[in-house]
Design a protein around this motif. Structure first.
Motif, short mmCIF file in Angstrom:
data_model
loop_
_atom_site.label_atom_id
_atom_site.label_comp_id
_atom_site.label_asym_id
_atom_site.label_seq_id
_atom_site.Cartn_x
_atom_site.Cartn_y
_atom_site.Cartn_z
N VAL A 28 0.83 -1.20 0.00
CA VAL A 28 0.00 0.00 0.00
C VAL A 28 0.87 1.26 0.00
O VAL A 28 0.64 2.18 -0.79
CB VAL A 28 -0.95 0.00 1.22
CG1 VAL A 28 -1.66 1.32 1.37
CG2 VAL A 28 -1.96 -1.13 1.09
N VAL A 29 1.88 1.30 0.85
CA VAL A 29 2.72 2.49 0.97
C VAL A 29 3.59 2.68 -0.26
O VAL A 29 3.84 3.80 -0.69
CB VAL A 29 3.58 2.40 2.26
CG1 VAL A 29 4.62 3.49 2.30
CG2 VAL A 29 2.69 2.47 3.48
N ALA A 30 4.03 1.60 -0.88
CA ALA A 30 4.94 1.68 -2.02
C ALA A 30 4.29 2.31 -3.24
O ALA A 30 4.99 2.76 -4.15
CB ALA A 30 5.47 0.30 -2.38
N ARG A 31 2.97 2.37 -3.27
CA ARG A 31 2.30 3.00 -4.41
C ARG A 31 2.53 4.49 -4.47
O ARG A 31 2.39 5.09 -5.53
CB ARG A 31 0.79 2.75 -4.33
CG ARG A 31 0.41 1.33 -4.52
CD ARG A 31 -1.08 1.19 -4.44
NE ARG A 31 -1.45 -0.22 -4.38
CZ ARG A 31 -2.65 -0.64 -4.06
NH1 ARG A 31 -3.60 0.21 -3.77
NH2 ARG A 31 -2.91 -1.92 -4.03
N SER A 32 2.88 5.11 -3.35
CA SER A 32 3.01 6.56 -3.31
C SER A 32 4.35 7.07 -3.82
O SER A 32 4.53 8.26 -3.94
CB SER A 32 2.76 7.08 -1.90
OG SER A 32 3.73 6.59 -1.02
N GLY A 33 5.30 6.19 -4.08
CA GLY A 33 6.56 6.68 -4.64
C GLY A 33 7.63 5.60 -4.69
O GLY A 33 7.62 4.65 -3.91
N GLU A 34 8.55 5.79 -5.60
CA GLU A 34 9.66 4.85 -5.77
C GLU A 34 10.59 4.86 -4.56
O GLU A 34 11.12 3.83 -4.17
CB GLU A 34 10.44 5.23 -7.04
CG GLU A 34 11.54 4.27 -7.40
CD GLU A 34 11.03 2.93 -7.91
OE1 GLU A 34 11.85 2.01 -8.04
OE2 GLU A 34 9.82 2.79 -8.17
N ARG A 35 10.75 6.02 -3.96
CA ARG A 35 11.60 6.14 -2.78
C ARG A 35 11.07 5.28 -1.63
O ARG A 35 11.82 4.56 -0.98
CB ARG A 35 11.67 7.61 -2.37
CG ARG A 35 12.53 7.91 -1.18
CD ARG A 35 12.62 9.43 -1.01
NE ARG A 35 13.19 9.86 0.23
CZ ARG A 35 14.46 9.75 0.58
NH1 ARG A 35 15.30 9.17 -0.24
NH2 ARG A 35 14.89 10.18 1.73
N LYS A 36 9.78 5.32 -1.40
CA LYS A 36 9.18 4.52 -0.33
C LYS A 36 9.22 3.04 -0.66
O LYS A 36 9.36 2.20 0.21
CB LYS A 36 7.75 4.97 -0.07
CG LYS A 36 7.68 6.34 0.56
CD LYS A 36 6.27 6.73 0.87
CE LYS A 36 6.24 8.12 1.50
NZ LYS A 36 4.89 8.54 1.82
N ARG A 37 9.09 2.71 -1.94
CA ARG A 37 9.15 1.30 -2.35
C ARG A 37 10.53 0.72 -2.07
O ARG A 37 10.68 -0.37 -1.52
CB ARG A 37 8.82 1.14 -3.83
CG ARG A 37 8.76 -0.32 -4.27
CD ARG A 37 8.74 -0.47 -5.77
NE ARG A 37 9.99 -0.07 -6.39
CZ ARG A 37 11.08 -0.83 -6.44
NH1 ARG A 37 11.09 -2.03 -5.89
NH2 ARG A 37 12.16 -0.40 -7.03
N ILE A 38 11.57 1.46 -2.44
CA ILE A 38 12.93 0.97 -2.25
C ILE A 38 13.28 0.93 -0.76
O ILE A 38 13.88 -0.03 -0.30
CB ILE A 38 13.93 1.86 -3.02
CG1 ILE A 38 13.74 1.63 -4.52
CG2 ILE A 38 15.36 1.56 -2.62
CD1 ILE A 38 14.51 2.57 -5.38
N HIS A 39 12.88 1.94 0.00
CA HIS A 39 13.22 2.00 1.42
C HIS A 39 12.61 0.85 2.20
O HIS A 39 13.25 0.24 3.04
CB HIS A 39 12.78 3.34 2.01
CG HIS A 39 13.15 3.49 3.44
ND1 HIS A 39 12.24 3.36 4.44
CD2 HIS A 39 14.34 3.75 4.04
CE1 HIS A 39 12.84 3.53 5.60
NE2 HIS A 39 14.12 3.78 5.39
N GLY A 40 11.37 0.51 1.94
CA GLY A 40 10.70 -0.50 2.74
C GLY A 40 10.63 -1.88 2.14
O GLY A 40 9.92 -2.75 2.65
N GLN A 41 11.38 -2.13 1.09
CA GLN A 41 11.25 -3.40 0.35
C GLN A 41 11.55 -4.63 1.21
O GLN A 41 10.87 -5.63 1.11
CB GLN A 41 12.15 -3.38 -0.87
CG GLN A 41 11.93 -4.56 -1.78
CD GLN A 41 12.66 -4.38 -3.10
OE1 GLN A 41 13.44 -3.46 -3.27
NE2 GLN A 41 12.40 -5.26 -4.02
#
Length: 129
Positions: A28-41
């Motif tokens: 859900v959170v990763a949809r808001s940006g590539e930065r958040k996707r990479i950080h929380g992967q």
């Protein structure tokens, strides 16, 4: 032996549930940006790993405890959630360091000229007549 197996099953179930919840939140959170996707992967894997690590370490240290509603191994495994969040966040910071172009703030759909997300894109000079 049966009590130890029961506690290990409980620890595995806690780890699976924590991983599932964390993976769902990451999606859900990763949809808001590539930065958040990479950080929380990899945060869900860190959470599940530390739950198992803390739980098994407590099981080895305290041993199986019969006739207790919440044995020490499950209590220590619950603290693994916090340890996993901390370790996963630190790991995410190191991963973000490898992507220097992501340090810029995401515009989030805002127009670059005015900051208005509802402004139509400019198509060149407009004639008034």
């Amino acid at each position: 032996m049966a009590q130890a197996l029961s506690e290990l099953t409980g620890i595995a179930f806690m780890a699976a549930m924590a991983w599932g919840i964390a993976r769902g939140l990451h999606l859900v959170v990763a949809r808001s940006g590539e930065r958040k996707r990479i950080h929380g992967q990899y945060i869900p894997e860190w959470v599940a790993g530390t739950v198992v690590l803390f739980g098994v370490a407590a099981l080895v240290y305290f041993g199986p405890v019969p006739n207790v509603p919440s044995p020490p191994s499950t209590g220590c495994a619950a603290f693994g959630i916090l340890g996993g969040l901390m370790a996963g966040t630190i790991h995410g910071w190191f991963r973000l360091a490898r992507y220097p172009n992501l340090n810029a703030v995401d515009s989030g759909g805002l127009s670059r000229e005015t900051g208005n997300p509802y402004q139509p894109p400019s198509s060149g000079p407009q004639n008034g007549g």
